[in-house]
Write an enzyme that holds these catalytic residues in place. Structure first.
Site, PDB file in Angstrom:
ATOM      1  N   ARG A 347       0.780  -1.239   0.116  1.00 26.87           N
ATOM      2  CA  ARG A 347       0.203  -0.115   0.035  1.00 26.87           C
ATOM      3  C   ARG A 347       0.814   1.407   0.309  1.00 26.87           C
ATOM      4  O   ARG A 347       0.760   2.171  -0.661  1.00 26.87           O
ATOM      5  CB  ARG A 347      -0.897   0.000   1.283  1.00 26.87           C
ATOM      6  CG  ARG A 347      -2.021  -1.169   1.377  1.00 26.87           C
ATOM      7  CD  ARG A 347      -2.673  -1.084   2.306  1.00 26.87           C
ATOM      8  NE  ARG A 347      -3.457  -2.451   2.629  1.00 26.87           N
ATOM      9  CZ  ARG A 347      -4.580  -2.502   3.042  1.00 26.87           C
ATOM     10  NH1 ARG A 347      -5.283  -1.743   3.269  1.00 26.87           N
ATOM     11  NH2 ARG A 347      -5.085  -3.912   3.325  1.00 26.87           N
ATOM     12  N   ASP A 476      -2.794 -16.582  -1.622  1.00 27.27           N
ATOM     13  CA  ASP A 476      -3.419 -15.848  -3.026  1.00 27.27           C
ATOM     14  C   ASP A 476      -2.082 -15.180  -3.698  1.00 27.27           C
ATOM     15  O   ASP A 476      -1.746 -15.270  -4.973  1.00 27.27           O
ATOM     16  CB  ASP A 476      -4.504 -14.873  -2.648  1.00 27.27           C
ATOM     17  CG  ASP A 476      -4.041 -13.883  -1.678  1.00 27.27           C
ATOM     18  OD1 ASP A 476      -3.022 -13.875  -1.221  1.00 27.27           O
ATOM     19  OD2 ASP A 476      -5.286 -13.046  -1.430  1.00 27.27           O
ATOM     20  N   GLU A 612     -11.230  -7.685  -5.819  1.00 28.35           N
ATOM     21  CA  GLU A 612     -10.640  -8.534  -6.680  1.00 28.35           C
ATOM     22  C   GLU A 612     -11.532  -8.910  -8.149  1.00 28.35           C
ATOM     23  O   GLU A 612     -11.029  -9.250  -9.033  1.00 28.35           O
ATOM     24  CB  GLU A 612     -10.484 -10.009  -5.973  1.00 28.35           C
ATOM     25  CG  GLU A 612      -9.186 -10.008  -4.918  1.00 28.35           C
ATOM     26  CD  GLU A 612      -9.648  -9.127  -3.620  1.00 28.35           C
ATOM     27  OE1 GLU A 612     -10.846  -8.763  -3.313  1.00 28.35           O
ATOM     28  OE2 GLU A 612      -8.678  -8.765  -3.113  1.00 28.35           O
TER      29      GLU A 612
HETATM   30  C1  DMJ Z   1      -5.711  -5.799  -0.673  1.00 29.46           C
HETATM   31  O1  DMJ Z   1      -4.680  -5.131   0.148  1.00 29.46           O
HETATM   32  C2  DMJ Z   1      -4.782  -6.509  -1.652  1.00 29.46           C
HETATM   33  O2  DMJ Z   1      -5.567  -6.530  -2.923  1.00 29.46           O
HETATM   34  C3  DMJ Z   1      -4.369  -7.793  -1.297  1.00 29.46           C
HETATM   35  O3  DMJ Z   1      -3.530  -8.445  -2.181  1.00 29.46           O
HETATM   36  C4  DMJ Z   1      -5.489  -8.748  -0.914  1.00 29.46           C
HETATM   37  N1  DMJ Z   1      -6.227  -7.749   0.082  1.00 29.46           N
HETATM   38  C5  DMJ Z   1      -6.674  -6.420  -0.121  1.00 29.46           C
HETATM   39  C6  DMJ Z   1      -7.986  -6.289  -1.153  1.00 29.46           C
HETATM   40  O4  DMJ Z   1      -8.957  -7.250  -0.899  1.00 29.46           O
END
Ligand code: DMJ
Length: 712
Positions: A347, A476, A612
């Protein structure tokens, strides 16, 4: 006859102080005379003398002990005063297990809180061994001066202190450094004439990152200054603008000639969210739109940083500039706060790097470099698998309190950002630390046909909790970053590609199934050989990633699977009463009529405004041109507006996607709603394939675009 009276008792002590005479000068005579005198004393006199002697001895003994104690204390106090210890102790207690690690390598783990650095970040880096040492020293001094100069901004915010998850975070009381203000005036940005990382082109100074492809960074030699510059030369074009004046590409504010109605709706949604954040949470991590307040996670203006590049892309010039001013004046990293390595990398580091690339404003790169340096202590573990947490003020790093494990997705999803930071700064330390993790995981036992477990131990470097495989939380983005690093590096790193291809085969073999009655293809989970028809919303990144891989030349079946999974992710929204997906879906596997494919458990029916699905819709539309994906995204945006928009400003997560009358807002707007969800929706509705072209940029897992490296 009465007996003669006894001689009167003499109840006093008579001490004759006459000098002892020694006729022969011998000791024996003196002893004899003392003894005679002692014998002449009454019993009472002897008792009193003995008593006084004992008291004197006791007194002497006690005084000795006390004085000795005093000296010991003084000694240890003065020694302690010289010991290295943090000015501010870590916010979280030291990790238990890590501290007990018997295999700890000296100097690596467990890490003790270190001396608080007043004059800059903990710099644990080893410079690249190029150039002579004298030049390297000059270069380092220059870099430190730059970082320190910028860090002087916003000292007021530091003095105020911050509340972090209920704990007071003490501001560093160091001296205010002389300010070095990056040039920024008007719009578009004035070209930054900073010495470092700027390239003297044909009569002009070009900021970096304005165009693609970029050459690899170089050091340049200047008369009298030695090796001072890490130069990049822009060789491509930006947003379709040909190279600007004097051969320099111009940083252009991206305002498309026309925004279509759907894009305008996204801009409207963004402005509504931003208005809430600006009014009630300005400079804080997250907006709480219902209570019109904010919450802190790291105390670093998370939403503001996450949203910078979205504002740039949406053409929100005024908002971007205001946020940029906050970054310049208020964003300081010298604070006693623990950050999560992964979350802050994707972030904050990702957001700053991306803002730098889009705007060409060196301020963002300098902030990114400062922040990246502060994250580096996390890698100082016995296995070099980083800890989850690092204190950006003290440099103390640690795993979570309850374990010495890190999450696999977290340690393998920081590489795009660290590699790019190295490329821009010329400092290879970031890249080396991050790639060491990739290499290590590549060679690790415990995978199942390319699928990885969810945890990895920071001491041993081995996977833990073996036998559980998911594409959802904790695993993921491992898969996502295999592909994206391969693309970022110009599709040359074969190991990354091989791991990715093997993993996709593993998914096909072990995790795919089809639901009833609609026969939706979904990705389930495997738990010690037992298949579970459970799929996190997080897994919906996968159709987009598969499509991206196919676009970059991977097998066409990947695109087929992407399309099938995209349908499923859309149905996770479509089959809910609010039109919004639950956090976790369970798929029906039984042949019974009138049952929905997507079933939801009570604990899983919340929606956190996650990106997503719209992320994948963007890839699928961009790469297939099929407008149904835009329409699906449009439906989703409207559902967000109907059920999560808070009238006074902002959007809120909700607790129940199955109850349109009472969706139960949770009073939280996650930073990724502005950083990812709205950005992907805007890009989805664009018909311009050059708007952040997928041949030019690769998005990090927080939707921050980073340039694909030019072939060297
Ligand atoms: C985000 O911070 C990023 O996309 C991360 O990879 C997964 N979680 C959140 C969004 O859902």
């Amino acid at each position: 006859m009465r007996p003669p009276p006894a001689p009167a008792r003499r109840d006093f002590i008579s001490v004759t102080l006459s000098p002892g005479r020694s006729h022969d000068g011998g000791q024996g005579l003196r002893r004899r005379s003392c003894w005679r005198k002692w014998k002449q004393l009454s019993r009472l006199q002897r008792t009193v003398v003995l008593f006084l002697l004992v008291v004197l001895m006791l007194f002497g003994l006690l005084s000795y002990v006390h004085v000795a104690d005093e000296w010991t204390a003084v000694d240890s106090r003065s020694a302690a005063a010289w010991q290295m210890r943090p000015a501010n102790p870590p916010v979280l207690p030291a990790p238990q297990k890590a501290a007990e690690n018997p295999e700890a390598v000296a100097g690596l783990s467990p890490q003790k809180p270190q001396r608080h650095f007043r004059r800059g970040p903990p710099n644990l880096q080893i410079r690249a061994p190029d150039g002579d040492p004298q030049e390297r020293r000059q270069d380092q001094a220059q870099r430190r001066a730059e970082v320190v100069g910028e860090a002087g901004w916003g000292a007021e915010a530091q003095r105020d202190g911050l509340r972090w998850r209920g704990a007071g975070t003490k501001p560093e009381q160091g001296p205010r450094h002389p300010l070095k203000k990056a040039e920024f005036s008007g719009w578009p940005f004035r070209q930054q004439a900073l010495r470092i990382r700027a390239h003297r082109g044909k009569g002009c100074l070009c900021p970096l990152g304005l165009s693609w492809p970029l050459e690899a960074p170089r050091r340049t030699r200047e008369p009298g200054r030695g090796l001072v510059a890490t130069a990049l030369r822009d060789t491509g074009q930006l947003w379709g603008h040909k190279a600007g004046l004097s051969g320099c590409p111009r940083p252009a504010f991206l305002l498309p000639a026309s925004q279509n109605a759907r894009q305008k709706a996204v801009v409207d949604a963004f402005l509504h969210a931003w208005a809430g954040y600006r009014k009630f949470a300005w400079g804080h991590d997250e907006l709480k739109p219902l209570t019109r307040s904010f919450s802190e996670w790291f105390g670093l203006g998370l939403t503001l940083i996450d949203a910078l590049d979205t504002m740039w892309i949406l053409g929100l010039k005024k908002e971007f500039q205001e946020a940029r001013n906050w970054v310049s004046k208020r964003l300081l990293f010298q604070k006693d706060v623990d950050v999560n390595l992964f979350e802050s990398t994707i972030r904050i580091l990702g957001g700053l790097l991306s803002a730098f690339h889009l705007s060409g404003d060196v301020l963002f790169l300098k902030k990114a470099e400062d922040f990246g340096n502060r994250l580096m202590p996390a890698f100082r573990t016995p296995s070099k698998i980083p800890y989850s947490f690092v204190n950006i003020g003290t440099g103390a790093a640690h795993p979570p309190q309850w374990t010495s494990d890190s999450t696999v997705a977290e340690v393998t999803s920081i590489q795009l950002e660290f590699r790019e930071l190295s490329r821009l700064t010329g400092d290879k330390t970031f890249q080396e630390a991050a790639e060491e993790v990739t290499r290590h995981v590549h060679a690790l036992h415990g995978k199942l046909d390319g699928l990885v477990p969810m945890f990895i131990n920071t001491n041993s470097g081995s996977f833990t909790h073996l036998g559980v495989f998911t594409l959802g939380a904790r695993a993921d983005s491992y898969y996502e970053y295999l592909l994206k690093q391969w693309i970022q590096g110009g599709k040359k790193e074969r190991q990354l590609l091989e791991d990715y291809l093997e993993a996709v085969d593993g998914i096909r073999k072990h995790l795919l199934a089809r639901s009833e009655p609609r026969k939706l293809t979904f990705v389930g989970e495997l738990n010690h050989g037992r298949f579970s028809a459970k799929m996190d919303h997080l897994v919906c990144f996968l159709p987009g990633t598969l499509a991206l891989g196919a676009h970059h030349g991977l097998p066409a079946e990947h695109m087929e699977l992407a399309r099938a999974l995209m349908d499923t992710c859309y149905q996770m929204y479509r089959q809910m009463e609010t039109g919004l997906s639950p956090e976790i879906a369970h798929f029906n596997l039984h042949h019974t009529k009138a049952v929905k494919d997507v079933q939801v458990k009570a604990a899983d029916r919340h929606n956190l405004l996650r990106p997503e699905t719209v992320e994948s819709l963007f890839y699928l539309y961009r790469l297939t041109g099929d407008r149904k994906y835009q329409d699906w995204g449009w439906e989703i945006l409207q559902s967000f507006n109907t059920y999560t928009r808070v009238p006074s400003g902002g959007y809120s997560s909700i607790s129940n996607v199955q109850d349109p009358r009472h969706p139960q807002p949770r009073d939280k707007m996650e930073s990724f709603f502005l950083g990812e969800t709205l950005k992907y929706l805007y890009l989805l509705f664009s018909d311009d394939p050059d708007l952040l072209s997928l041949d030019t940029y690769v998005f990090n897992t927080e939707a921050h675009p980073l340039p694909i490296w030019a072939p060297s």
